[in-house]
Design a protein around this motif. Sequence first.
Motif, mmCIF file in Angstrom:
data_model
loop_
_atom_site.group_PDB
_atom_site.id
_atom_site.type_symbol
_atom_site.label_atom_id
_atom_site.label_comp_id
_atom_site.label_asym_id
_atom_site.label_seq_id
_atom_site.Cartn_x
_atom_site.Cartn_y
_atom_site.Cartn_z
ATOM 1 N N THR A 1 -28.036 -4.632 -20.910
ATOM 2 C CA THR A 1 -26.655 -4.909 -20.526
ATOM 3 C C THR A 1 -26.612 -5.280 -19.046
ATOM 4 O OG1 THR A 1 -24.367 -4.069 -20.684
ATOM 5 C CG2 THR A 1 -26.042 -2.508 -19.928
ATOM 6 N N ASN B 1 -24.059 -10.047 -20.263
ATOM 7 C CA ASN B 1 -23.290 -9.055 -21.022
ATOM 8 C C ASN B 1 -24.237 -8.087 -21.727
ATOM 9 O OD1 ASN B 1 -20.705 -9.966 -20.219
ATOM 10 N ND2 ASN B 1 -20.895 -11.686 -21.627
ATOM 11 N N SER C 1 -20.045 -4.421 -25.798
ATOM 12 C CA SER C 1 -20.340 -3.824 -24.496
ATOM 13 C C SER C 1 -20.323 -2.299 -24.589
ATOM 14 C CB SER C 1 -19.305 -4.272 -23.460
ATOM 15 O OG SER C 1 -19.388 -5.661 -23.255
ATOM 16 N N GLY D 1 -18.562 -7.004 -18.036
ATOM 17 C CA GLY D 1 -18.082 -7.295 -19.382
ATOM 18 C C GLY D 1 -17.534 -6.069 -20.080
#
Length: 283
Positions: free
Chosen positions: A33, A144, A160, A283
Amino acid sequence: MTILEKAPAKINLSLDVLRKRDDGYHDVEMIMTSIDLADRIELDRLNEDRIDISLESRYVPSDERNLAYKAARAFKNKYGITEGVHISIEKSIPVSAGLGGGSADAAAVLRGLNRLWSLNIPFDELADLGSTIGADVAFCVYGNTAIARGYGEKIEKLPSPPPCWIILAKPDIGVSSRTVFGHIELEKISHPDTNAVLAALKEKDFSKMCRNIGNSLEDITFGLHPEVLRIKEAMVHAGATGVLMSGSGPTVYGLVEQQNKATRIYNGMRGFCDEVYLVRLLG
């Protein structure tokens, strides 16, 4: 015409090494991420057919060894571009830290050149090109949150993580991914519960996510660099909800929901190492 691109760092919520391939690489399964710590990339056209890179870092080469240079060369070769480009890199992401800084720069160059030369190439195609440059470049093209499979080239987007703060702590060493992967003994490494992390992301369950984050490379890096283990132990003792080494290290991160608690841990970790950051997820 100047094109600006941000190149965000990444952390691994899960990193599993599955098998060694015939080509010498390893098949992996990684949940990554993007975080709000980013290099800044500036692209300018040159009339001459060359690639110039400028940056102020004694740890990062500014020649053909740089992943940003490799990205520009691969882009120009694939699409037959005969113009040159000047690439300026303003580094904020620590080098050789397990945060994907070089890959993020390469991905930003691919996105930026696409804009600079108005080619409108889909991100999927840019990611395919990026996968020929480095294992994390395909993910960094998208950013993201995603799971990467194969050697990192097969990308599937994910929800997310729940909103949280991230404390990053990097000791004053660099770690070579090649060295760490070279020490892998598949029958001895641990394997994270990737499916549990996937479920936590889908359910937006912060506690479940923190209980299940894992990294097959941790024990190898701890053996090579015991100071990384000491930083993880300090982060756990300080009260971070989820603590893990990112990538092949040496950066250790802690996940915390409350800002005041995150700030307290950040201040405490500054006594253990010089490079400590307090950031959010993107995100």
